[in-house]
Design a protein around this motif. Structure first.
Motif, PDB file in Angstrom:
ATOM      1  N   VAL A   1       0.847  -1.184   0.000  1.00 51.82           N
ATOM      2  CA  VAL A   1       0.000   0.000   0.000  1.00 51.82           C
ATOM      3  C   VAL A   1       0.885   1.236   0.000  1.00 51.82           C
ATOM      4  O   VAL A   1       1.880   1.291   0.715  1.00 51.82           O
ATOM      5  CB  VAL A   1      -0.931   0.015   1.243  1.00 51.82           C
TER       6      VAL A   1
ATOM      7  N   VAL B   1      -7.827   3.240  -2.642  1.00 52.94           N
ATOM      8  CA  VAL B   1      -8.418   2.912  -1.343  1.00 52.94           C
ATOM      9  C   VAL B   1      -9.141   4.168  -0.876  1.00 52.94           C
ATOM     10  O   VAL B   1      -8.507   5.193  -0.622  1.00 52.94           O
ATOM     11  CB  VAL B   1      -7.338   2.483  -0.328  1.00 52.94           C
TER      12      VAL B   1
ATOM     13  N   CYS C   1     -11.348   6.639   1.517  1.00 53.38           N
ATOM     14  CA  CYS C   1     -11.594   6.933   2.925  1.00 53.38           C
ATOM     15  C   CYS C   1     -12.303   8.276   3.016  1.00 53.38           C
ATOM     16  O   CYS C   1     -12.376   9.012   2.040  1.00 53.38           O
ATOM     17  CB  CYS C   1     -10.291   6.929   3.723  1.00 53.38           C
TER      18      CYS C   1
ATOM     19  N   TYR D   1      -4.900   6.879  -0.854  1.00 51.15           N
ATOM     20  CA  TYR D   1      -4.022   5.712  -0.855  1.00 51.15           C
ATOM     21  C   TYR D   1      -4.398   4.786  -1.999  1.00 51.15           C
ATOM     22  O   TYR D   1      -5.518   4.816  -2.500  1.00 51.15           O
ATOM     23  CB  TYR D   1      -4.129   4.950   0.467  1.00 51.15           C
ATOM     24  N   TYR D   2      -3.454   3.976  -2.385  1.00 50.91           N
ATOM     25  CA  TYR D   2      -3.677   2.943  -3.391  1.00 50.91           C
ATOM     26  C   TYR D   2      -3.185   1.617  -2.842  1.00 50.91           C
ATOM     27  O   TYR D   2      -2.212   1.565  -2.092  1.00 50.91           O
ATOM     28  CB  TYR D   2      -2.922   3.256  -4.687  1.00 50.91           C
ATOM     29  N   ALA D   3      -3.852   0.542  -3.219  1.00 50.22           N
ATOM     30  CA  ALA D   3      -3.402  -0.804  -2.881  1.00 50.22           C
ATOM     31  C   ALA D   3      -2.819  -1.414  -4.144  1.00 50.22           C
ATOM     32  O   ALA D   3      -3.392  -1.288  -5.225  1.00 50.22           O
ATOM     33  CB  ALA D   3      -4.567  -1.649  -2.380  1.00 50.22           C
TER      34      ALA D   3
END
Length: 130
Positions: free
Chosen positions: A66, A97, A99, A109-111
């Protein structure tokens, strides 16, 4: 996790110990009635005549990398792809991701999910503890 799981299932008394090396061989050697182990494809378990106990999944998991949007740059992607053990079978899948921050939905964020051969994954995991 094992103790909590067995208590919740009413499996008492249960004694846990750690095993280095080949824990899947412990039941065949007579030093364990059952084991708690990470399972990928299940091939090694089958090779050791072990079967998953019905309802015996303690934890479903996956390994992911992540990164924040700021750090998810071309350089990060190039680094992931430059390592055969991390580049995966077809390259990484990058997903945002989401939120909630200050009432706003954002993808800060990125996964990064990759598919690797079990042998490569286990090698990577064993080197993480060193």
């Amino acid at each position: 996790m094992g103790s909590k799981f067995t208590n919740e299932k009413g499996l008492n008394p249960v004694t846990f110990s750690t095993a280095d090396g080949a824990p899947k061989a412990a039941p065949a050697m007579g030093i364990a009635d059952a084991i708690v182990d990470l399972v990928g494809s299940g091939t090694t378990s089958r090779e050791n005549n072990l079967k998953e106990i019905a309802g015996g999944v303690i934890l479903q998991s996956q390994a992911v990398l992540v990164a924040s949007r700021k750090s998810l740059t071309q350089e990060v992607a190039e680094r992931v792809l430059s390592r055969n053990s991390l580049s995966g079978l077809q390259g990484p899948a990058v997903s945002p991701v989401f939120c909630k921050r200050n009432g706003q939905v954002t993808a800060d964020y990125y996964a990064i999910v990759i598919c690797v051969l079990k042998k490569a994954f286990m090698s990577l995991c064993s080197s993480c503890g060193r």
